[in-house]
Enzyme design. Structure first.
Site, PDB file in Angstrom:
ATOM      1  N   ASP A   1      38.210  32.490  47.139  1.00 55.51           N
ATOM      2  CA  ASP A   1      38.908  32.334  46.115  1.00 55.51           C
ATOM      3  C   ASP A   1      40.538  32.982  46.409  1.00 55.51           C
ATOM      4  O   ASP A   1      40.603  33.685  47.588  1.00 55.51           O
ATOM      5  CB  ASP A   1      38.587  33.366  45.110  1.00 55.51           C
ATOM      6  CG  ASP A   1      39.411  33.265  43.613  1.00 55.51           C
ATOM      7  OD1 ASP A   1      40.002  32.204  43.355  1.00 55.51           O
ATOM      8  OD2 ASP A   1      39.602  34.458  43.006  1.00 55.51           O
TER       9      ASP A   1
ATOM     10  N   ASP B   1      43.472  34.410  44.061  1.00 54.50           N
ATOM     11  CA  ASP B   1      44.026  35.488  43.521  1.00 54.50           C
ATOM     12  C   ASP B   1      42.924  36.519  43.442  1.00 54.50           C
ATOM     13  O   ASP B   1      41.820  36.529  43.019  1.00 54.50           O
ATOM     14  CB  ASP B   1      44.421  35.053  42.172  1.00 54.50           C
ATOM     15  CG  ASP B   1      45.203  33.810  41.811  1.00 54.50           C
ATOM     16  OD1 ASP B   1      46.319  33.732  42.827  1.00 54.50           O
ATOM     17  OD2 ASP B   1      45.164  32.905  40.962  1.00 54.50           O
TER      18      ASP B   1
ATOM     19  N   GLY C   1      39.405  33.495  36.919  1.00 54.65           N
ATOM     20  CA  GLY C   1      38.811  32.497  37.731  1.00 54.65           C
ATOM     21  C   GLY C   1      38.566  31.264  36.964  1.00 54.65           C
ATOM     22  O   GLY C   1      38.137  30.330  37.763  1.00 54.65           O
TER      23      GLY C   1
ATOM     24  N   ARG D   1      42.812  26.993  33.719  1.00 53.05           N
ATOM     25  CA  ARG D   1      44.009  27.552  32.837  1.00 53.05           C
ATOM     26  C   ARG D   1      43.527  26.983  31.086  1.00 53.05           C
ATOM     27  O   ARG D   1      43.403  27.994  30.474  1.00 53.05           O
ATOM     28  CB  ARG D   1      45.340  27.185  32.766  1.00 53.05           C
ATOM     29  CG  ARG D   1      46.441  27.688  32.242  1.00 53.05           C
ATOM     30  CD  ARG D   1      47.779  27.369  32.439  1.00 53.05           C
ATOM     31  NE  ARG D   1      47.950  26.915  34.057  1.00 53.05           N
ATOM     32  CZ  ARG D   1      48.830  25.961  34.279  1.00 53.05           C
ATOM     33  NH1 ARG D   1      49.436  25.176  33.572  1.00 53.05           N
ATOM     34  NH2 ARG D   1      48.987  26.000  35.713  1.00 53.05           N
TER      35      ARG D   1
ATOM     36  N   SER E   1      43.908  27.852  40.538  1.00 56.27           N
ATOM     37  CA  SER E   1      45.368  27.721  40.217  1.00 56.27           C
ATOM     38  C   SER E   1      46.024  26.326  40.558  1.00 56.27           C
ATOM     39  O   SER E   1      45.729  25.532  41.576  1.00 56.27           O
ATOM     40  CB  SER E   1      45.867  28.708  40.890  1.00 56.27           C
ATOM     41  OG  SER E   1      47.437  28.761  40.749  1.00 56.27           O
TER      42      SER E   1
ATOM     43  N   ASN F   1      49.232  26.516  41.194  1.00 65.36           N
ATOM     44  CA  ASN F   1      50.216  26.838  42.017  1.00 65.36           C
ATOM     45  C   ASN F   1      49.774  27.332  43.430  1.00 65.36           C
ATOM     46  O   ASN F   1      50.493  28.013  44.353  1.00 65.36           O
ATOM     47  CB  ASN F   1      50.892  27.986  41.384  1.00 65.36           C
ATOM     48  CG  ASN F   1      51.291  27.697  39.925  1.00 65.36           C
ATOM     49  OD1 ASN F   1      52.127  26.834  39.864  1.00 65.36           O
ATOM     50  ND2 ASN F   1      51.105  28.558  38.983  1.00 65.36           N
TER      51      ASN F   1
ATOM     52  N   ASP G   1      36.279  37.545  43.572  1.00 61.82           N
ATOM     53  CA  ASP G   1      36.563  38.838  42.532  1.00 61.82           C
ATOM     54  C   ASP G   1      36.515  38.493  41.312  1.00 61.82           C
ATOM     55  O   ASP G   1      36.392  39.596  40.518  1.00 61.82           O
ATOM     56  CB  ASP G   1      38.275  39.358  42.734  1.00 61.82           C
ATOM     57  CG  ASP G   1      39.145  38.363  42.102  1.00 61.82           C
ATOM     58  OD1 ASP G   1      39.143  37.338  42.184  1.00 61.82           O
ATOM     59  OD2 ASP G   1      39.914  38.974  41.519  1.00 61.82           O
TER      60      ASP G   1
END
Length: 260
Positions: A14, A16, A64, A67, A142, A144, A200
């Site tokens: 992952d 972030d 996770g 969006r 994401s 981004n 995470d």
């Protein structure tokens, strides 16, 4: 291999909170967006304003997830229904996609203001994997992801990227479904049992367990190790560098494929 079971040949990360400390920036952006929405809604309806909780709401409903799924999940927890809308909705639209668009605008502004640096322990671990010839992929919900990897200077360490754009193009369900992680394993020509997942987020470790992956590492940077274990992690670590064996030589500053 580097603190993992012997059968593990590839590592799926992952982004972030595992490779870069952007989870805190994401959480702050979600809070800013949801608090403005909730406060305006409470003012118009005459009810109490209960703010978004980074400690409780973010890991339970948003972290996770893609969006739009995060927006839907949190709104459902507050018994709020909004039209779904479409990805073309402006950030001012009172729709699921509109709120998601607003959150992303806030996130990008925060990233531009503060910059991005990868966790040093994660960089050490990625370098060690590269030196060992292990397959590596980033798996992120994401939109981004590519920009963050490039800004953090770790894109060269992750030859395979499965992100929101890939998921949309290939119609992959988001976490906690295992689809994106399974796609990364296929790209690296590995069976799920040969792959380790590093996450995470609670939804992420659930995805790792649901996909039948050989090992699921929960990365606990916020003190929720018990929850990560309960949702499917095999172990938890505070930082990826913990997995490097004591005394193991670390690769130098240059690595295979690293730009000069």
């Amino acid at each position: 291999m580097l603190g993992l079971p012997e059968q593990i040949k590839v590592c799926l990360f992952d982004l972030d909170g595992v490779l870069t400390p952007t989870a805190a920036v994401h959480a702050a952006a979600w809070k800013e967006m949801f608090d403005a929405f909730l406060e305006r809604r409470a003012r118009h309806a005459g009810g109490p304003f209960v703010p978004f909780s980074v400690r409780d709401d973010y890991p339970a409903y948003v972290d996770g997830r893609p969006r739009a799924d995060g927006v839907r999940s949190f709104l459902a927890s507050r018994h709020i229904e909004l039209p779904v809308g479409s990805p073309a909705d402006p950030p001012t639209a009172q729709t699921v996609h509109g709120l998601g668009k607003r959150k992303n605008e806030i996130l990008l502004a925060r990233l531009r203001a503060g910059g991005i640096t990868a966790y040093p322990g994660s960089v050490r671990y990625l370098r060690a994997l590269a030196a060992a010839g292990a397959g590596r992929a980033v798996v992120s919900s994401s939109a981004n992801c590519a920009q963050v990897l490039t800004a953090a200077g770790i894109d060269w360490l992750l030859p395979v990227r499965i992100d929101a754009a890939v998921a949309a193009r290939e119609h992959l369900a988001g976490k906690p479904a295992p689809d994106t992680y399974l796609a990364a394993a296929r790209e690296l020509r590995a069976e799920p049992r040969q792959a380790a997942v590093f996450e995470d987020a609670l939804a992420g470790v659930e995805a790792g367990r649901a996909g039948g992956f050989g090992f699921v590492v929960g990365v606990d940077r916020i003190g929720h190790a018990d929850a990560l274990l309960a949702h499917g992690a095999d172990i938890t670590v505070p930082d990826l560098a913990v997995l490097l064996e004591p005394g193991e030589p670390e690769p130098g500053k240059s690595g295979p494929g690293e730009p000069e």
